[in-house]
Design a protein around this motif. Structure first.
Motif, PDB file in Angstrom:
ATOM      1  N   VAL A 186      45.495  30.806  37.418  1.00 47.76           N
ATOM      2  CA  VAL A 186      44.080  30.745  37.801  1.00 47.76           C
ATOM      3  C   VAL A 186      43.723  31.981  38.616  1.00 47.76           C
ATOM      4  CG1 VAL A 186      42.310  29.401  38.987  1.00 47.76           C
ATOM      5  CG2 VAL A 186      44.200  28.216  37.837  1.00 47.76           C
ATOM      6  N   LEU A 187      42.621  32.620  38.261  1.00 52.91           N
ATOM      7  CA  LEU A 187      42.137  33.773  39.013  1.00 52.91           C
ATOM      8  C   LEU A 187      41.755  33.337  40.431  1.00 52.91           C
ATOM      9  CD1 LEU A 187      41.164  36.743  39.125  1.00 52.91           C
ATOM     10  CD2 LEU A 187      38.954  35.925  38.256  1.00 52.91           C
ATOM     11  N   MET A 188      42.280  34.050  41.442  1.00 49.29           N
ATOM     12  CA  MET A 188      42.003  33.712  42.834  1.00 49.29           C
ATOM     13  C   MET A 188      41.221  34.809  43.560  1.00 49.29           C
ATOM     14  SD  MET A 188      45.722  32.076  43.867  1.00 49.29           S
ATOM     15  CE  MET A 188      45.152  31.486  45.475  1.00 49.29           C
ATOM     16  N   TYR A 189      41.608  36.061  43.366  1.00 47.81           N
ATOM     17  CA  TYR A 189      40.977  37.177  44.064  1.00 47.81           C
ATOM     18  C   TYR A 189      40.776  38.335  43.091  1.00 47.81           C
ATOM     19  CZ  TYR A 189      42.975  34.516  47.948  1.00 47.81           C
ATOM     20  OH  TYR A 189      43.332  33.510  48.811  1.00 47.81           O
ATOM     21  N   GLU A 246      33.261  40.432  31.055  1.00 48.13           N
ATOM     22  CA  GLU A 246      33.154  38.983  31.226  1.00 48.13           C
ATOM     23  C   GLU A 246      33.793  38.540  32.540  1.00 48.13           C
ATOM     24  OE1 GLU A 246      34.800  36.955  27.898  1.00 48.13           O
ATOM     25  OE2 GLU A 246      33.493  37.912  26.430  1.00 48.13           O
ATOM     26  N   ILE A 247      34.970  39.095  32.850  1.00 39.32           N
ATOM     27  CA  ILE A 247      35.637  38.715  34.097  1.00 39.32           C
ATOM     28  C   ILE A 247      34.829  39.217  35.297  1.00 39.32           C
ATOM     29  CG2 ILE A 247      37.775  38.810  35.431  1.00 39.32           C
ATOM     30  CD1 ILE A 247      39.257  39.488  32.849  1.00 39.32           C
ATOM     31  N   ASP A 248      34.321  40.443  35.199  1.00 41.28           N
ATOM     32  CA  ASP A 248      33.515  41.003  36.288  1.00 41.28           C
ATOM     33  C   ASP A 248      32.288  40.132  36.552  1.00 41.28           C
ATOM     34  OD1 ASP A 248      32.851  43.519  38.004  1.00 41.28           O
ATOM     35  OD2 ASP A 248      31.035  43.159  36.845  1.00 41.28           O
ATOM     36  N   ARG A 249      31.666  39.664  35.485  1.00 44.59           N
ATOM     37  CA  ARG A 249      30.489  38.797  35.637  1.00 44.59           C
ATOM     38  C   ARG A 249      30.885  37.483  36.316  1.00 44.59           C
ATOM     39  NH1 ARG A 249      29.398  38.298  30.556  1.00 44.59           N
ATOM     40  NH2 ARG A 249      28.453  40.356  30.475  1.00 44.59           N
ATOM     41  N   PHE A 250      32.039  36.937  35.926  1.00 44.29           N
ATOM     42  CA  PHE A 250      32.506  35.700  36.546  1.00 44.29           C
ATOM     43  C   PHE A 250      32.764  35.913  38.038  1.00 44.29           C
ATOM     44  CE2 PHE A 250      35.883  32.969  38.087  1.00 44.29           C
ATOM     45  CZ  PHE A 250      35.439  31.705  37.699  1.00 44.29           C
ATOM     46  N   VAL A 251      33.405  37.031  38.385  1.00 44.28           N
ATOM     47  CA  VAL A 251      33.713  37.313  39.787  1.00 44.28           C
ATOM     48  C   VAL A 251      32.429  37.384  40.611  1.00 44.28           C
ATOM     49  CG1 VAL A 251      34.629  39.052  41.374  1.00 44.28           C
ATOM     50  CG2 VAL A 251      35.900  38.469  39.292  1.00 44.28           C
ATOM     51  N   ARG A 252      31.444  38.112  40.121  1.00 45.50           N
ATOM     52  CA  ARG A 252      30.203  38.288  40.876  1.00 45.50           C
ATOM     53  C   ARG A 252      29.442  36.969  41.027  1.00 45.50           C
ATOM     54  NH1 ARG A 252      28.942  43.780  41.301  1.00 45.50           N
ATOM     55  NH2 ARG A 252      30.244  45.131  39.981  1.00 45.50           N
ATOM     56  N   ASN A 253      29.491  36.136  39.999  1.00 42.68           N
ATOM     57  CA  ASN A 253      28.728  34.884  40.031  1.00 42.68           C
ATOM     58  C   ASN A 253      29.457  33.754  40.738  1.00 42.68           C
ATOM     59  OD1 ASN A 253      26.657  36.102  38.609  1.00 42.68           O
ATOM     60  ND2 ASN A 253      27.409  35.404  36.603  1.00 42.68           N
ATOM     61  N   ASN A 254      30.744  33.955  41.029  1.00 45.01           N
ATOM     62  CA  ASN A 254      31.523  32.856  41.606  1.00 45.01           C
ATOM     63  C   ASN A 254      32.276  33.265  42.874  1.00 45.01           C
ATOM     64  OD1 ASN A 254      31.490  30.469  39.452  1.00 45.01           O
ATOM     65  ND2 ASN A 254      31.614  32.414  38.331  1.00 45.01           N
ATOM     66  N   THR A 255      31.782  34.287  43.555  1.00 46.54           N
ATOM     67  CA  THR A 255      32.402  34.713  44.811  1.00 46.54           C
ATOM     68  C   THR A 255      32.125  33.686  45.904  1.00 46.54           C
ATOM     69  OG1 THR A 255      32.208  37.062  44.255  1.00 46.54           O
ATOM     70  CG2 THR A 255      32.421  36.505  46.583  1.00 46.54           C
TER      71      THR A 255
END
Length: 551
Positions: free
Chosen positions: A423-426, A472-481
């Motif tokens: 799971v992506l954490m950071y 896609e990952i960058d968008r997820f990171v920005r929207n779920n920080t």
């Protein structure tokens, strides 16, 4: 300096290798000595300025800008040189404001920095930063910090020099370590103005021969197994150990990485046993009690300027020899592998040095036997040290030692990578072309905590995904920080919400430095598992079961 700045700027924006090479060739053709030689040194990591450090640069810019604004800008830009170049206050003498201002020559900058005392460097940097425009400031800062990050390898830079005439990059590499900046003799030779430089170097780097990955779908049908020698592919780093005496009879010894970097100072224990007139090609490993230690132990010796007695005692280095390239005045590279192997066996036996042994051949004659050895090497190894084997190497019995990666001569057949769902954490911003994206990822697996399942980090990865997947990952990171720690963003990662990454890796080692007790070898993102909820990611027990057996 202006032409060097333009070169770095164009190289940083050009993704194509051949186009980068063309830019370098043109620069070397149009730029006079010694500037082009110092540019070559910068691109190949041959320039270091001991008194110009990142901390000094931060201090200088903090005196001229708001420190908080600088910190925020650095976080956003992700590159120290670029941030300072953009934020440095405009000056009346800058090229941007005055056509009469003259930018310093690259050679002048190098000469002054090499001879400047610690107290002189700030004054010099300030004067140059005030004189240069934004691109010039950026190039200057890249130069003094040594972190060019423009997508040019040392080999590509040398290849570009070779293309000034009729040389090939291997010829350049063989004389490289006998030369020094600004390489005027090298450029004259490359341009056909003089003969090859007379290098008094009894221990030169000999460009390595590389293998192609085996294509199981095609190569097994086209190739005859009996035409190939089969060796184990050991999990260390490829090195070349060269030793001899110069014209004055003084011993010269060097240990090179596969790219020609001289790493001798980091391995004095290896240098002590290079008492021959020869050059061997092999694998650098950490070996104790006749057993190859995990790659993580070798990492403790890598990227160090030198090694102390305790480090050498705890992590003793050794070379497992693959090939013999030179012996007592005779260049063996034109001989067949069969002939070189016989000479290597006799050489290592006569050497009788515990720190230098020979890589055993794999007793397999058919593709079925080779495939079985690759999949389960343990029962064929003398010490059962299967965790240290990455796969097998296939080398044509009749092939000479040819520089580069020639087709059809050598193949590498690595073992299948291991996979885990994490799971992506950071996430953290990348560098260069990726400085606008969150492209460095820390991921974890589940373990049982005091209050139920919790994620524990097990690795980091920054490649393996496509450009579209990166977006896609960058968008997820920005929207779920959910939190920030300086440049690092923490993203949602609970049982119900988060991004599952399928991670491929070569192996695992125990580690006291990591909270999970595990260190991954060569992790990369294999695919994105949008279809999988975080609760179904793997558990720490799955990874611990893959750890090498202690003993």
């Amino acid at each position: 300096m202006r032409s060097f700045s333009k070169l770095l700027d164009r190289l940083s924006l050009e993704p194509r290798r051949l186009a980068k090479e063309a830019l370098l060739v043109r620069y070397f053709q149009e730029t006079a000595d010694p500037d082009r030689g110092y540019a070559l040194a910068a691109l190949t990591g041959g320039l270091t300025f001991k008194n110009a450090k990142p901390a000094l640069l931060r201090a200088l810019v903090s005196e001229r800008t708001d420190p908080v604004l600088f910190a925020l800008s650095y976080d956003f830009v992700g590159d120290l040189s670029e941030t300072i170049a953009l934020m440095w206050p405009a000056h009346a003498n800058s090229q941007a404001d005055s056509e009469e201002a003259v930018a310093p020559d690259l050679a002048d900058i190098v000469d002054q920095l090499e001879h400047a005392g610690k107290t002189d460097v700030p004054r010099l940097l300030i004067s140059w930063l005030d004189t240069l425009d934004e691109t010039g400031r950026w190039a200057l800062l890249k130069l003094v910090t040594g972190g060019l990050r423009v997508g040019v390898s040392a080999r590509l830079a040398k290849s570009s020099v070779a293309k000034l005439g009729s040389l090939n990059v291997s010829q350049v590499e063989e004389v490289w370590h006998g030369l020094s900046p600004p390489y005027e003799a090298l450029f004259a030779w490359a341009e056909g103005k003089t003969e090859q430089p007379d290098i008094d170097d009894p221990a030169p780097f000999r460009p390595v021969m590389l293998a192609h990955p085996l294509d199981e779908a095609k190569d097994l049908e086209l190739l005859a197994a009996e035409d190939f020698a089969v060796e184990w592919k050991w999990d260390g780093i490829r090195v070349q150990a060269a030793s001899g005496k110069n014209r004055e009879g003084e011993p010269v010894k060097r240990l090179f990485s596969r790219t020609g970097e001289d790493i001798s100072r980091a391995f004095p224990d290896i240098m002590d046993v290079l008492s021959f007139d020869a050059c061997i090609d092999g694998e650098l490993l950490i070996v104790s009690q006749d057993k190859v230690r995990p790659f993580s132990d070798l990492q403790k010796r890598l990227n160090r300027k030198t090694a102390g007695p305790k480090l050498m005692r705890d992590y003793p280095a050794a070379i497992r020899a693959y090939d013999l390239l030179y012996l007592e005045g005779e260049d063996l590279r034109s001989l067949s592998f069969r002939e070189r192997r016989k000479k290597l066996e006799a050489f290592v036996a006569a050497l009788s040095e515990p720190r230098i042994d020979i890589s055993d051949m794999v007793p397999a004659l058919s593709w079925t036997e080779i495939a079985a050895a690759r999949a389960e090497p343990g029962h064929l190894l003398k010490d059962g040290n299967a965790e240290a084997v990455e796969g097998v190497m296939l080398k044509g019995w009749e092939t000479p030692y040819v520089t580069g990666r020639p087709k059809g001569l050598w193949f590498k057949w690595k073992r299948e990578p291991k996979l885990v769902d994490a799971v992506l954490m950071y996430a953290q911003r990348g560098h260069g072309k990726r400085s606008s994206f969150y492209s460095d990822y820390t991921f974890g697996v589940w373990r049982e905590g005091d209050e139920g399942p919790e994620l524990v980090p097990v690795g980091k990865a920054y490649f393996g995904f496509t450009d579209e997947e990166l977006r896609e990952i960058d968008r997820f990171v920005r929207n779920n920080t959910i939190n920030r720690f300086g440049p690092v963003r923490e993203v949602s990662h609970d049982l119900e919400k988060g991004l599952v990454l399928e991670v491929a890796f070569e192996g695992l080692n125990r580690s006291t430095r990591h909270k999970s007790g595990i260190a991954m070898r060569f992790p990369r993102i294999s695919r994105l598992r949008w279809d999988k909820p975080p609760s179904e990611a793997d558990r720490i027990e799955t990874l611990k079961a893959l750890l090498p057996v202690e003993g």
